[in-house]
Design an enzyme around this catalytic site. Structure first.
Site, PDB file in Angstrom:
ATOM      1  N   LYS A 191      -5.651  12.846 -66.583  1.00  0.00           N
ATOM      2  CA  LYS A 191      -7.088  12.575 -66.719  1.00  0.00           C
ATOM      3  C   LYS A 191      -7.562  12.867 -68.139  1.00  0.00           C
ATOM      4  O   LYS A 191      -8.277  12.069 -68.740  1.00  0.00           O
ATOM      5  CB  LYS A 191      -7.872  13.408 -65.697  1.00  0.00           C
ATOM      6  CG  LYS A 191      -9.372  13.223 -65.752  1.00  0.00           C
ATOM      7  CD  LYS A 191     -10.013  13.502 -64.415  1.00  0.00           C
ATOM      8  CE  LYS A 191     -10.030  14.975 -64.043  1.00  0.00           C
ATOM      9  NZ  LYS A 191     -11.016  15.762 -64.820  1.00  0.00           N
ATOM     10  N   SER A 192      -7.169  14.010 -68.690  1.00  0.00           N
ATOM     11  CA  SER A 192      -7.611  14.378 -70.041  1.00  0.00           C
ATOM     12  C   SER A 192      -7.156  13.342 -71.063  1.00  0.00           C
ATOM     13  O   SER A 192      -7.915  12.910 -71.935  1.00  0.00           O
ATOM     14  CB  SER A 192      -7.034  15.738 -70.425  1.00  0.00           C
ATOM     15  OG  SER A 192      -7.576  16.749 -69.612  1.00  0.00           O
ATOM     16  N   ARG A 198      -9.386  10.425 -73.440  1.00  0.00           N
ATOM     17  CA  ARG A 198      -9.239  10.412 -74.904  1.00  0.00           C
ATOM     18  C   ARG A 198      -8.693   9.079 -75.399  1.00  0.00           C
ATOM     19  O   ARG A 198      -9.072   8.608 -76.472  1.00  0.00           O
ATOM     20  CB  ARG A 198      -8.336  11.586 -75.330  1.00  0.00           C
ATOM     21  CG  ARG A 198      -9.044  12.937 -75.190  1.00  0.00           C
ATOM     22  CD  ARG A 198      -8.038  14.071 -75.082  1.00  0.00           C
ATOM     23  NE  ARG A 198      -8.642  15.393 -75.146  1.00  0.00           N
ATOM     24  CZ  ARG A 198      -9.234  16.014 -74.125  1.00  0.00           C
ATOM     25  NH1 ARG A 198      -9.349  15.418 -72.946  1.00  0.00           N
ATOM     26  NH2 ARG A 198      -9.739  17.232 -74.280  1.00  0.00           N
ATOM     27  N   ARG A 229     -24.496  21.277 -64.688  1.00  0.00           N
ATOM     28  CA  ARG A 229     -23.573  21.947 -65.621  1.00  0.00           C
ATOM     29  C   ARG A 229     -24.180  22.067 -67.020  1.00  0.00           C
ATOM     30  O   ARG A 229     -24.972  21.231 -67.441  1.00  0.00           O
ATOM     31  CB  ARG A 229     -22.236  21.194 -65.648  1.00  0.00           C
ATOM     32  CG  ARG A 229     -21.559  21.210 -64.280  1.00  0.00           C
ATOM     33  CD  ARG A 229     -20.255  20.446 -64.266  1.00  0.00           C
ATOM     34  NE  ARG A 229     -19.226  21.099 -65.055  1.00  0.00           N
ATOM     35  CZ  ARG A 229     -18.023  20.572 -65.268  1.00  0.00           C
ATOM     36  NH1 ARG A 229     -17.720  19.401 -64.752  1.00  0.00           N
ATOM     37  NH2 ARG A 229     -17.138  21.226 -65.992  1.00  0.00           N
ATOM     38  N   SER A 282     -12.780  26.335 -74.444  1.00  0.00           N
ATOM     39  CA  SER A 282     -13.094  25.028 -73.852  1.00  0.00           C
ATOM     40  C   SER A 282     -12.569  23.893 -74.720  1.00  0.00           C
ATOM     41  O   SER A 282     -13.018  23.690 -75.853  1.00  0.00           O
ATOM     42  CB  SER A 282     -14.606  24.871 -73.678  1.00  0.00           C
ATOM     43  OG  SER A 282     -14.906  23.516 -73.402  1.00  0.00           O
ATOM     44  N   GLN A 321     -13.121  20.876 -74.027  1.00  0.00           N
ATOM     45  CA  GLN A 321     -14.184  19.866 -74.103  1.00  0.00           C
ATOM     46  C   GLN A 321     -15.069  20.126 -75.311  1.00  0.00           C
ATOM     47  O   GLN A 321     -15.437  19.199 -76.040  1.00  0.00           O
ATOM     48  CB  GLN A 321     -15.008  19.872 -72.816  1.00  0.00           C
ATOM     49  CG  GLN A 321     -14.222  19.386 -71.609  1.00  0.00           C
ATOM     50  CD  GLN A 321     -14.980  19.523 -70.307  1.00  0.00           C
ATOM     51  OE1 GLN A 321     -16.120  19.980 -70.289  1.00  0.00           O
ATOM     52  NE2 GLN A 321     -14.365  19.128 -69.208  1.00  0.00           N
ATOM     53  N   ASP A 362      -7.613  24.491 -64.461  1.00  0.00           N
ATOM     54  CA  ASP A 362      -7.980  23.651 -63.316  1.00  0.00           C
ATOM     55  C   ASP A 362      -7.134  23.941 -62.075  1.00  0.00           C
ATOM     56  O   ASP A 362      -7.376  23.364 -61.012  1.00  0.00           O
ATOM     57  CB  ASP A 362      -7.833  22.173 -63.686  1.00  0.00           C
ATOM     58  CG  ASP A 362      -8.884  21.746 -64.700  1.00  0.00           C
ATOM     59  OD1 ASP A 362      -9.961  22.372 -64.742  1.00  0.00           O
ATOM     60  OD2 ASP A 362      -8.623  20.792 -65.460  1.00  0.00           O
ATOM     61  N   ARG A 417     -16.076  27.519 -58.905  1.00  0.00           N
ATOM     62  CA  ARG A 417     -14.802  27.476 -58.161  1.00  0.00           C
ATOM     63  C   ARG A 417     -14.382  28.837 -57.625  1.00  0.00           C
ATOM     64  O   ARG A 417     -13.629  28.904 -56.641  1.00  0.00           O
ATOM     65  CB  ARG A 417     -13.697  26.865 -59.031  1.00  0.00           C
ATOM     66  CG  ARG A 417     -13.887  25.366 -59.184  1.00  0.00           C
ATOM     67  CD  ARG A 417     -12.822  24.699 -60.016  1.00  0.00           C
ATOM     68  NE  ARG A 417     -12.957  23.258 -59.917  1.00  0.00           N
ATOM     69  CZ  ARG A 417     -12.431  22.388 -60.774  1.00  0.00           C
ATOM     70  NH1 ARG A 417     -11.722  22.825 -61.804  1.00  0.00           N
ATOM     71  NH2 ARG A 417     -12.598  21.093 -60.607  1.00  0.00           N
ATOM     72  N   ARG A 425     -11.144  19.221 -56.833  1.00  0.00           N
ATOM     73  CA  ARG A 425     -10.027  20.171 -56.745  1.00  0.00           C
ATOM     74  C   ARG A 425     -10.219  21.158 -55.587  1.00  0.00           C
ATOM     75  O   ARG A 425      -9.251  21.646 -55.010  1.00  0.00           O
ATOM     76  CB  ARG A 425      -9.821  20.901 -58.068  1.00  0.00           C
ATOM     77  CG  ARG A 425      -9.471  19.930 -59.184  1.00  0.00           C
ATOM     78  CD  ARG A 425      -8.843  20.591 -60.385  1.00  0.00           C
ATOM     79  NE  ARG A 425      -8.972  19.724 -61.555  1.00  0.00           N
ATOM     80  CZ  ARG A 425      -8.218  18.657 -61.793  1.00  0.00           C
ATOM     81  NH1 ARG A 425      -7.281  18.305 -60.942  1.00  0.00           N
ATOM     82  NH2 ARG A 425      -8.407  17.922 -62.875  1.00  0.00           N
TER      83      ARG A 425
HETATM   84  C1  S3P Z   1     -10.681  19.253 -69.982  1.00  0.00           C
HETATM   85  C2  S3P Z   1     -10.944  20.553 -70.315  1.00  0.00           C
HETATM   86  C3  S3P Z   1     -11.194  21.606 -69.321  1.00  0.00           C
HETATM   87  C4  S3P Z   1     -10.788  21.184 -67.919  1.00  0.00           C
HETATM   88  C5  S3P Z   1     -11.219  19.779 -67.604  1.00  0.00           C
HETATM   89  C6  S3P Z   1     -10.594  18.811 -68.582  1.00  0.00           C
HETATM   90  C7  S3P Z   1     -10.449  18.284 -71.058  1.00  0.00           C
HETATM   91  O1  S3P Z   1     -12.580  21.906 -69.320  1.00  0.00           O
HETATM   92  O2  S3P Z   1     -11.324  22.064 -66.966  1.00  0.00           O
HETATM   93  O3  S3P Z   1     -10.826  19.417 -66.303  1.00  0.00           O
HETATM   94  O4  S3P Z   1      -9.952  17.170 -70.788  1.00  0.00           O
HETATM   95  O5  S3P Z   1     -10.757  18.610 -72.225  1.00  0.00           O
HETATM   96  P1  S3P Z   1     -13.214  22.971 -70.348  1.00  0.00           P
HETATM   97  O6  S3P Z   1     -13.126  22.424 -71.703  1.00  0.00           O
HETATM   98  O7  S3P Z   1     -14.630  23.155 -69.894  1.00  0.00           O
HETATM   99  O8  S3P Z   1     -12.402  24.224 -70.166  1.00  0.00           O
END
Ligand code: S3P
Length: 450
Positions: A28-29, A33, A129, A174, A176, A327, A358, A403
């Site tokens: 997914k990540s 990207r 969030r 993070s 993200q 995760d 969670r 999840r």
């Molecule tokens: C992700 C970063 C994580 C993860 C999310 C995917 C990403 O979040 O929990 O499922 O793809 O960069 P955080 O950056 O909030 O830790």
């Protein structure tokens, strides 16, 4: 509620052993990207193995709204014709990122240094969030954000017309936030520097380098220092997305706790910033091995072999490992319930701001199933009941969190009585084939009314 309508409850019950091959979907990540960097390069980026979960489809739609041409050729196969760094057009409508924190935060970063304005929203989970963790550093580039109280969506971001590069120490672990800052840095002249005290998943850095950006990473006393030179011409790429270790976690963990199981999960990305769960399971005594270890597209990949593991023991999971398995704590908590002794999970504060809280969701559901769970602001401890020991027989709330939903279905596969989740809908955000894939291995699921 399901992302697509009324909630659909589903139960999992104990059946025979799980066996066979589990081909889980793309990461997914990396999928998010690939679409975003494809949209920011000039020319044709080809992607295979893209995750076609709702989160990623929402990002594909958003990239079209910002002017990229995104075409779906066949299963997992996509082509993106990008607009180049700084080339985003102003979207004609609100950008709905659905359930995806990664989608909205990365896209905010990618547009924040272009002279466009966009309004973002999402489902009830995403609207709860915090976005300030991203819009605070984006303001340093010159972008402005106007949202609801507490930095919540819906939110309008006004991109900086004359962005300046920034130096930013990420205050929470993070990927993200780190990625949003790096993507914003792409269209700022000069060097943007991002420092993370704890290393988080590094897919953005790796992929930026692959697209031809000058990005340098150095480990210093201050942490991991990433230096990006702005305004590069990104070159389109051919990207083969590896299978998602976070999705692999579910068939792997289910196999470990369901008596007699033997499951092969091939082609899983084992980037060290993502593989913490598997290390932890092996430390607990899981019969889990890496077969055919190889490198694909610059990422370590292996076939995972998981067998029923009746001798697992509770451990203390090192807090510093949390970013590499952030995760996976929900499904680890389920495995812990079937181990002997206590599994302590410190340093997991970030779990409180995921698709759901969670820690609270797992503690409530596992307690309803008969387990003993203790929790604090940034930790959780599960007292294991041994193989087959969890009573089950409860309905667990999933809080729009894929999840949490999949974790409790795994619990139901091994518990004494069935475990029901209140809504199967959220699973489609990351693992749309979860149900048939697990049933193919031997899982016994029942949808309400079926
Ligand atoms: C992700 C970063 C994580 C993860 C999310 C995917 C990403 O979040 O929990 O499922 O793809 O960069 P955080 O950056 O909030 O830790």
């Amino acid at each position: 509620m399901s992302a697509h309508g009324d909630p659909i409850p589903m139960s999992a019950r104990r059946a025979g052993p799980l066996s066979g091959v589990a081909e889980v979907p793309g990461d997914k990540s990396i999928s998010h990207r690939a679409l975003i960097l494809g949209a920011l390069s000039v020319g044709e980026t080809r992607i295979t193995g893209l995750l076609e979960g709702q989160d990623v489809l929402d990002t594909a739609r958003a990239m079209r709204a910002f002017g990229a041409d995104v075409a779906h050729l066949g299963p997992g196969e996509w082509v993106v014709n990008g607009v180049g760094v700084g080339g985003f057009a102003e979207p004609a409508d609100v950008i709905d990122c659905g359930n995806s924190g990664t989608g909205v935060r990365l896209i905010m970063g990618a547009m924040a240094t272009s002279p466009v304005t966009a309004t973002f929203t999402g489902d009830a989970s995403l609207r709860a969030r915090p976005m300030g963790r991203v819009t605070d550093p984006l303001a340093l580039f010159g972008a402005a954000a106007y949202g609801r109280a507490g930095g919540r969506l819906p939110m309008t971001v006004v991109g900086a017309a004359e962005p300046v590069p920034v130096r930013y120490v990420v205050p929470v672990p993070s990927a993200q936030v780190k990625s949003a800052v790096l993507l914003a840095g792409l269209n700022a002249p000069g060097e943007t520097v991002v420092i993370e005290r704890e290393a988080t998943r590094d897919h953005t850095e790796r992929m930026l380098a692959g697209f031809g950006a000058a990005v340098h990473v150095e480990q210093t006393g201050e942490g991991r220092v990433i230096v990006l030179t702005g305004q590069p011409e990104l070159r389109p790429q051919t990207i083969a997305v590896p299978r998602d270790p976070s999705s692999a976690a579910f068939p792997v963990c289910a196999a470990l706790i369901v008596e007699g199981s033997d499951v092969l999960v091939p082609g899983i990305g084992l980037n060290p910033t993502r593989a913490g769960l598997f290390t932890t399971l092996i430390e607990m005594g899981a019969d889990l091995s890496y077969e055919n270890l190889r490198e694909e597209g610059g990422e370590p990949v292996a076939d995972l072999r998981a067998r029923f593991s009746p001798d697992m023991k509770g451990i203390e999971v090192p807090a510093e490992r949390a970013p590499s398995m952030i995760d996976e704590y929900p499904v680890l908590a389920v495995v812990a319930a079937f181990a002997e002794g206590v599994t302590r999970m410190p340093g997991i504060r970030e779990l409180r701001v995921k698709e759901s809280d969670r820690i609270a969701a797992m503690a409530a559901g596992l307690r309803a199933c008969g387990a003993t769970v203790e929790e604090g602001e940034d930790w959780m401890a599960v007292t294991g009941m041994g193989p087959g020991g969890l009573p089950g027989g409860a309905t667990c709330a999933t809080h729009l969190d894929h999840r949490i939903a999949m974790s409790f279905l795994c619990a139901g596969m091994a518990a004494q009585r069935p475990v029901t989740i209140d809504d199967v809908g959220p699973i489609a955000t990351s693992f749309p084939v979860f149900e048939p894939l697990m049933e193919g291995l031997g899982a016994a699921f029942t949808r309400a009314g079926a």
